[in-house]
Design a protein around this motif. Structure first.
Motif, mmCIF file in Angstrom:
data_model
loop_
_atom_site.group_PDB
_atom_site.id
_atom_site.type_symbol
_atom_site.label_atom_id
_atom_site.label_comp_id
_atom_site.label_asym_id
_atom_site.label_seq_id
_atom_site.Cartn_x
_atom_site.Cartn_y
_atom_site.Cartn_z
ATOM 1 N N SER A 180 -17.710 -38.220 6.776
ATOM 2 C CA SER A 180 -17.435 -38.327 5.343
ATOM 3 C C SER A 180 -18.371 -39.374 4.759
ATOM 4 C CB SER A 180 -15.982 -38.733 5.095
ATOM 5 O OG SER A 180 -15.100 -37.738 5.569
ATOM 6 N N PRO A 181 -19.180 -39.026 3.762
ATOM 7 C CA PRO A 181 -20.144 -39.974 3.209
ATOM 8 C C PRO A 181 -19.467 -40.987 2.289
ATOM 9 C CG PRO A 181 -20.211 -37.951 1.961
ATOM 10 C CD PRO A 181 -19.237 -37.710 3.085
ATOM 11 N N PRO A 182 -20.080 -42.142 2.092
ATOM 12 C CA PRO A 182 -19.495 -43.149 1.186
ATOM 13 C C PRO A 182 -19.461 -42.710 -0.262
ATOM 14 C CG PRO A 182 -21.661 -43.839 1.980
ATOM 15 C CD PRO A 182 -21.287 -42.633 2.777
ATOM 16 N N TYR A 183 -20.354 -41.804 -0.654
ATOM 17 C CA TYR A 183 -20.246 -41.167 -1.965
ATOM 18 C C TYR A 183 -19.759 -39.748 -1.694
ATOM 19 C CZ TYR A 183 -21.328 -39.777 -6.761
ATOM 20 O OH TYR A 183 -21.235 -39.335 -8.070
ATOM 21 N N PRO A 184 -18.531 -39.391 -2.071
ATOM 22 C CA PRO A 184 -17.930 -38.127 -1.637
ATOM 23 C C PRO A 184 -18.619 -36.895 -2.213
ATOM 24 C CG PRO A 184 -16.540 -39.215 -3.266
ATOM 25 C CD PRO A 184 -17.623 -40.190 -2.915
ATOM 26 N N TRP A 185 -18.626 -35.832 -1.423
ATOM 27 C CA TRP A 185 -19.152 -34.554 -1.886
ATOM 28 C C TRP A 185 -18.025 -33.575 -2.166
ATOM 29 C CZ3 TRP A 185 -22.289 -34.947 3.108
ATOM 30 C CH2 TRP A 185 -21.467 -34.823 4.232
ATOM 31 N N GLU A 186 -18.328 -32.579 -2.948
ATOM 32 C CA GLU A 186 -17.354 -31.533 -3.259
ATOM 33 C C GLU A 186 -17.408 -30.465 -2.175
ATOM 34 O OE1 GLU A 186 -16.932 -27.862 -6.440
ATOM 35 O OE2 GLU A 186 -17.766 -29.766 -7.157
ATOM 36 N N VAL A 187 -16.250 -30.151 -1.604
ATOM 37 C CA VAL A 187 -16.159 -29.109 -0.577
ATOM 38 C C VAL A 187 -15.856 -27.774 -1.256
ATOM 39 C CG1 VAL A 187 -14.907 -28.300 1.456
ATOM 40 C CG2 VAL A 187 -15.403 -30.740 1.181
#
Length: 326
Positions: free
Chosen positions: A49-56
């Motif tokens: 999980s990246p520190p800046y969240p992505w949309e799944v």
């Protein structure tokens, strides 16, 4: 400290975001275009999980493997194995917070630290030329499909992009016109479909000649057997941020140390790929069937952990009942 980041892909944008959000350094991101549009499979294993969240956009549990047109194995997991993310939105959202500076405006003497994150475009490594299409079809599947043609080194992929849409691609070392192969493949497999987008990009498949000052794919951080580069690029950005925050004066030394384990895993895949490329057709087919008829090796492949430690981890996972059906 003044920091320049050249290239606003996964690693450059994430590093820029971290430095701007969490430090007092002056950060400038340089690129040739103001929006990120590089195509790929948009897949990441569900272990990061990246520190800046992505949309799944989609969750994948089912996988199928074809060799020379024959379906040799399929597997379904109890829990989500892969995530389909909106990579373009994720990167471009981070870039909005950094601002756009054209690379022609860059002057090295204006900065204390310059980090190269411009991907494979120096071409100081071997690359495979891939083409990715997004199509709408009534034959949508929630499976992730790999199809290998042993005449070439590479594969076709079919991944769900989101409900009703498929991300289909091709990349073969020996055949640079992957678009021609992909269009023929889609016509044969799907007949009628609506082509929404098609574009190509090179992907690194060998070590780079010079790693100094580089992160992400500029440093060669792509798993060559799967082509997955999002996660290793993001990891390199996080490590670079940690190094800059800790001791700028030993940046290269500490970054080399921080990325050693990741780079060792990628190097092992380079060696396996080299062996495959030198093999005859019958041996290639045998190697692929050995890999894709073994649920432990499949699990290791899907998470790019084809190391002794990773295979041991996959063996424990399979033994614990992580696979629903095979």
């Amino acid at each position: 400290m003044k920091i320049a980041i050249i290239g606003g892909g996964v690693s450059g944008s994430l590093l820029g975001y971290l430095l701007k959000a969490k430090t007092n350094h002056e950060v400038k991101l340089f690129d040739v275009i103001n929006k990120y549009v590089k195509p790929c499979g948009d897949i990441v294993p569900n272990v990061f999980s990246p520190p800046y969240p992505w949309e799944v956009k989609f969750e994948i549990k089912r996988f199928a493997f074809y060799i020379d047109g024959e379906r040799v194995y399929d597997v379904e997991y109890r829990h989500t194995k892969w995530l389909v993310i909106d990579k373009w939105k994720w990167i471009n959202d981070m870039r909005k917070n950094l601002g756009f500076n054209h690379v022609s405006e860059f002057r090295k003497e204006d900065f204390d630290l310059v980090i190269d994150s411009k991907g494979p475009y120096d071409m100081d490594r071997d690359v495979v030329y891939t083409t990715r299409a997004i199509i709408k079809t009534d034959k949508f599947t929630d499976e992730a499909i790999f199809e290998f043609d042993t005449k070439y080194t590479g594969f076709y992929w079919i991944f769900p992009a989101e409900e009703g849409l498929l991300n289909i691609g091709a990349g073969f070392i020996e055949y640079k016109n992957s678009k021609e192969l992909l269009l023929k493949y889609m016509k044969e497999r799907y007949g009628n479909f609506e082509l929404l987008d098609i574009r190509g990009a090179p992907i690194s498949i060998s070590p780079v000649r010079n790693k100094v000052g580089r992160i992400g794919e500029a440093r060669g951080l792509v798993f060559p057997l799967s082509g997955e580069g999002i996660r290793p690029s993001a990891i390199s950005a996080i490590k670079a941020y940690e190094v800059v925050s800790y001791d700028f004066n030993k940046f290269e030394e500490r970054l080399d140390s921080a990325l050693k384990s990741l780079e060792d895993s990628i190097m092992l895949q380079h060696k396996i790929l080299s062996l495959y490329r030198k093999s005859g057709l019958s041996l290639r087919k045998g190697l692929l069937k050995f890999l894709f008829k073994n649920e432990i090796l499949i699990d290791a492949y899907l998470e790019d952990k084809l190391t002794p430690e990773g295979i041991t981890e996959s063996a424990r996972f399979v033994k614990s009942g992580g696979i629903l059906r095979k």
